[in-house]
Design a protein around this motif. Sequence first.
Motif, PDB file in Angstrom:
ATOM      1  N   THR A 124       0.833  -1.215   0.000  1.00 53.46           N
ATOM      2  CA  THR A 124       0.000   0.000   0.000  1.00 53.46           C
ATOM      3  C   THR A 124       0.859   1.253   0.000  1.00 53.46           C
ATOM      4  O   THR A 124       0.484   2.267  -0.608  1.00 53.46           O
ATOM      5  CB  THR A 124      -0.939   0.005   1.221  1.00 53.46           C
ATOM      6  N   ASN A 125       2.022   1.211   0.686  1.00 52.06           N
ATOM      7  CA  ASN A 125       2.929   2.355   0.643  1.00 52.06           C
ATOM      8  C   ASN A 125       3.463   2.584  -0.778  1.00 52.06           C
ATOM      9  O   ASN A 125       3.537   3.725  -1.249  1.00 52.06           O
ATOM     10  CB  ASN A 125       4.101   2.143   1.608  1.00 52.06           C
ATOM     11  N   ASP A 126       3.817   1.502  -1.445  1.00 56.72           N
ATOM     12  CA  ASP A 126       4.291   1.625  -2.825  1.00 56.72           C
ATOM     13  C   ASP A 126       3.193   2.174  -3.730  1.00 56.72           C
ATOM     14  O   ASP A 126       3.450   3.038  -4.582  1.00 56.72           O
ATOM     15  CB  ASP A 126       4.753   0.262  -3.341  1.00 56.72           C
ATOM     16  N   LEU A 127       1.965   1.679  -3.535  1.00 56.74           N
ATOM     17  CA  LEU A 127       0.848   2.156  -4.357  1.00 56.74           C
ATOM     18  C   LEU A 127       0.583   3.632  -4.119  1.00 56.74           C
ATOM     19  O   LEU A 127       0.258   4.384  -5.050  1.00 56.74           O
ATOM     20  CB  LEU A 127      -0.414   1.336  -4.059  1.00 56.74           C
ATOM     21  N   LEU A 128       0.727   4.061  -2.842  1.00 57.22           N
ATOM     22  CA  LEU A 128       0.492   5.466  -2.533  1.00 57.22           C
ATOM     23  C   LEU A 128       1.536   6.355  -3.209  1.00 57.22           C
ATOM     24  O   LEU A 128       1.220   7.410  -3.763  1.00 57.22           O
ATOM     25  CB  LEU A 128       0.534   5.665  -1.011  1.00 57.22           C
ATOM     26  N   ILE A 129       2.784   5.923  -3.160  1.00 57.27           N
ATOM     27  CA  ILE A 129       3.864   6.713  -3.767  1.00 57.27           C
ATOM     28  C   ILE A 129       3.688   6.828  -5.274  1.00 57.27           C
ATOM     29  O   ILE A 129       3.948   7.870  -5.875  1.00 57.27           O
ATOM     30  CB  ILE A 129       5.224   6.095  -3.404  1.00 57.27           C
ATOM     31  N   TYR A 130       3.208   5.740  -5.881  1.00 55.96           N
ATOM     32  CA  TYR A 130       3.048   5.755  -7.338  1.00 55.96           C
ATOM     33  C   TYR A 130       1.646   6.173  -7.773  1.00 55.96           C
ATOM     34  O   TYR A 130       1.226   5.907  -8.892  1.00 55.96           O
ATOM     35  CB  TYR A 130       3.394   4.369  -7.908  1.00 55.96           C
ATOM     36  N   SER A 131       0.897   6.800  -6.863  1.00 54.07           N
ATOM     37  CA  SER A 131      -0.387   7.467  -7.166  1.00 54.07           C
ATOM     38  C   SER A 131      -1.519   6.517  -7.531  1.00 54.07           C
ATOM     39  O   SER A 131      -2.531   6.948  -8.081  1.00 54.07           O
ATOM     40  CB  SER A 131      -0.205   8.477  -8.323  1.00 54.07           C
ATOM     41  N   THR A 132      -1.390   5.256  -7.170  1.00 54.33           N
ATOM     42  CA  THR A 132      -2.494   4.354  -7.479  1.00 54.33           C
ATOM     43  C   THR A 132      -3.206   3.868  -6.218  1.00 54.33           C
ATOM     44  O   THR A 132      -4.160   3.103  -6.294  1.00 54.33           O
ATOM     45  CB  THR A 132      -1.979   3.117  -8.240  1.00 54.33           C
ATOM     46  N   GLY A 133      -2.736   4.307  -5.034  1.00 53.83           N
ATOM     47  CA  GLY A 133      -3.373   3.935  -3.777  1.00 53.83           C
ATOM     48  C   GLY A 133      -3.813   5.155  -3.018  1.00 53.83           C
ATOM     49  O   GLY A 133      -3.489   6.293  -3.375  1.00 53.83           O
ATOM     50  N   THR A 134      -4.584   4.938  -1.956  1.00 52.93           N
ATOM     51  CA  THR A 134      -5.080   6.035  -1.119  1.00 52.93           C
ATOM     52  C   THR A 134      -4.459   5.945   0.276  1.00 52.93           C
ATOM     53  O   THR A 134      -4.010   4.872   0.717  1.00 52.93           O
ATOM     54  CB  THR A 134      -6.608   5.976  -0.996  1.00 52.93           C
ATOM     55  N   TYR A 135      -4.481   7.087   0.971  1.00 54.21           N
ATOM     56  CA  TYR A 135      -3.948   7.101   2.320  1.00 54.21           C
ATOM     57  C   TYR A 135      -4.772   6.213   3.251  1.00 54.21           C
ATOM     58  O   TYR A 135      -4.241   5.609   4.182  1.00 54.21           O
ATOM     59  CB  TYR A 135      -3.901   8.524   2.880  1.00 54.21           C
ATOM     60  N   LEU A 136      -6.074   6.127   2.998  1.00 52.41           N
ATOM     61  CA  LEU A 136      -6.928   5.283   3.837  1.00 52.41           C
ATOM     62  C   LEU A 136      -6.474   3.828   3.800  1.00 52.41           C
ATOM     63  O   LEU A 136      -6.470   3.143   4.814  1.00 52.41           O
ATOM     64  CB  LEU A 136      -8.387   5.379   3.363  1.00 52.41           C
ATOM     65  N   GLU A 137      -6.041   3.379   2.634  1.00 53.09           N
ATOM     66  CA  GLU A 137      -5.539   2.008   2.528  1.00 53.09           C
ATOM     67  C   GLU A 137      -4.257   1.827   3.348  1.00 53.09           C
ATOM     68  O   GLU A 137      -4.049   0.813   4.020  1.00 53.09           O
ATOM     69  CB  GLU A 137      -5.280   1.659   1.065  1.00 53.09           C
ATOM     70  N   VAL A 138      -3.376   2.836   3.284  1.00 52.33           N
ATOM     71  CA  VAL A 138      -2.135   2.795   4.056  1.00 52.33           C
ATOM     72  C   VAL A 138      -2.431   2.785   5.554  1.00 52.33           C
ATOM     73  O   VAL A 138      -1.869   1.992   6.326  1.00 52.33           O
ATOM     74  CB  VAL A 138      -1.235   3.992   3.695  1.00 52.33           C
ATOM     75  N   LEU A 139      -3.325   3.678   5.982  1.00 53.04           N
ATOM     76  CA  LEU A 139      -3.685   3.782   7.398  1.00 53.04           C
ATOM     77  C   LEU A 139      -4.267   2.468   7.913  1.00 53.04           C
ATOM     78  O   LEU A 139      -3.899   1.984   8.990  1.00 53.04           O
ATOM     79  CB  LEU A 139      -4.687   4.919   7.592  1.00 53.04           C
ATOM     80  N   THR A 140      -5.171   1.884   7.139  1.00 51.30           N
ATOM     81  CA  THR A 140      -5.802   0.629   7.540  1.00 51.30           C
ATOM     82  C   THR A 140      -4.771  -0.487   7.668  1.00 51.30           C
ATOM     83  O   THR A 140      -4.783  -1.265   8.625  1.00 51.30           O
ATOM     84  CB  THR A 140      -6.885   0.229   6.529  1.00 51.30           C
ATOM     85  N   ALA A 141      -3.857  -0.577   6.719  1.00 55.87           N
ATOM     86  CA  ALA A 141      -2.827  -1.615   6.745  1.00 55.87           C
ATOM     87  C   ALA A 141      -1.899  -1.433   7.939  1.00 55.87           C
ATOM     88  O   ALA A 141      -1.517  -2.411   8.610  1.00 55.87           O
ATOM     89  CB  ALA A 141      -2.044  -1.587   5.439  1.00 55.87           C
ATOM     90  N   GLN A 142      -1.503  -0.173   8.224  1.00 54.28           N
ATOM     91  CA  GLN A 142      -0.610   0.086   9.348  1.00 54.28           C
ATOM     92  C   GLN A 142      -1.273  -0.274  10.684  1.00 54.28           C
ATOM     93  O   GLN A 142      -0.656  -0.908  11.547  1.00 54.28           O
ATOM     94  CB  GLN A 142      -0.198   1.563   9.352  1.00 54.28           C
ATOM     95  N   GLN A 143      -2.536   0.146  10.835  1.00 57.06           N
ATOM     96  CA  GLN A 143      -3.243  -0.149  12.082  1.00 57.06           C
ATOM     97  C   GLN A 143      -3.464  -1.648  12.264  1.00 57.06           C
ATOM     98  O   GLN A 143      -3.313  -2.176  13.367  1.00 57.06           O
ATOM     99  CB  GLN A 143      -4.591   0.591  12.096  1.00 57.06           C
ATOM    100  N   SER A 144      -3.785  -2.326  11.190  1.00 50.22           N
ATOM    101  CA  SER A 144      -3.995  -3.778  11.265  1.00 50.22           C
ATOM    102  C   SER A 144      -2.711  -4.503  11.628  1.00 50.22           C
ATOM    103  O   SER A 144      -2.707  -5.457  12.418  1.00 50.22           O
ATOM    104  CB  SER A 144      -4.535  -4.295   9.927  1.00 50.22           C
TER     105      SER A 144
END
Length: 459
Positions: free
Chosen positions: A409-429
């Motif tokens: 999800t971090n890679d997807l966020l950096i390359y503009s294909t993911g959202t911060y919500l996905e990153v946040l959810t993955a980190q919390q999980s």
Amino acid sequence: MKIHNKIVVALAVPAMLSMASCGIYGKYSTPEDNALTSEYAKAREAGPDSTQLGNLLWEDVFTDPMLVDLINQALENNTNLNNARSNVEIAQARLQGAKLAYLPSLALTPNGAGASYAGSDISWTYALQAAASWEVDIFGKLLNSKRGAKAALLQSEAYAQAVRSQIIAAVAKTYYSIAILERQIALYNSTSELWKESVQTMKDLKESGRQTEAAVVQSEANYYNILGGLTDLQVSLTELNSTMSLLLNKPIQDWDVPANATLELPVKLQDGVPMSCLAFRPDVYSSEMSLASAFYSTNSARSAFYPSVTISAQGGFTNLLGSFIKNPGDWFYQLAGSLTAPLFSRGQNIANLKAAKQQQQQALNNFEYTLLSAASEVHNGLVTYEKAVEKQEYLEQQVASLEKSVEYTNDLLIYSTGTYLEVLTAQQSLLSAQMSALSTEMTRINTIVNLYQAMGGGR
């Protein structure tokens, strides 16, 4: 004197013949009128199984050098354990007193007096005498008192052993709890650093127009939540260090427990609840000795219905012989026997016997419940350990998957294909799974300690 002794014997013999059915001389034995106590009695007779977890020496279970040193300090200094040892010494003194009751009592009673009548010279009288008294234990009063004192001693020794077992378990659980908490704090510290970098990443992405201010604020809130949780863990660590200090009876201090400390089972657990371990649990044996004490108290209450037989003697040197004063004096001696029978206290004795019987029944109920409770503790511990090991395996797989999820999800966020919500959810999980894995590790370790104690450990 001979006539008096014949009367004593004439009264005592019929009573002795009739009291056999009353059980005055009965010696306590484990009740076997139900399957549970019968199995317990057989296990006690067979002796402990040295291959069972609870019958191992504590040094063979807890092998960590630092933990061994802490346990030894606790066993030497702990206030509760020292008080339990004092109770054993008190019980030993009472047993010694009960044994000495069989011996005659001896007292020195010298006396002197002077008298003058109508101005005459003072006439002095004196007696240098000793008196002895011996209660003949025909009706088992002293016997039951001694046996009851012996049962009380065994009960206090078993209680002291139970306290010792509790101290060992408490030090071990506190030790490993500190270790796990240190790992949780380390996890929070490393996670807070990662999430701090995530905040900076969000700010950089916002500057480039790829994220909004809402994403930055959310990332900051997530970071501060981690810092808040860290303070709770630090408070818990302080409390555990204080607990360890109290267990060792030392001034409050921090204990440098290695964070990687862990515990493994030294033996393979068998299925089912082994009575060979339950029968040698100190709290179970203490409960049985409480029943034995109550048994002898009932016997003593029965003995109260029968007379007391006492032989006494006194002798010495005196100048008062009858109504005459003789100088110099002369030696004298007197012998006597007495029988004291309860005539007007029968109603009170009956009430005392009823109360003693009920107290004996209460002790039996408590003994059976203690045995059932011990079996329940072991059964629950075996299931808990099995499921903790199973859960730990699942959590390890979950953590491995979530670590990949955070990376993706971090890679997807950096390359503009993911959202911060996905990153946040993955980190919390991931953090939740990591904390659960550590908590399950603590459950597994605590269950080993609890099983060792529940199976009679602490030797």
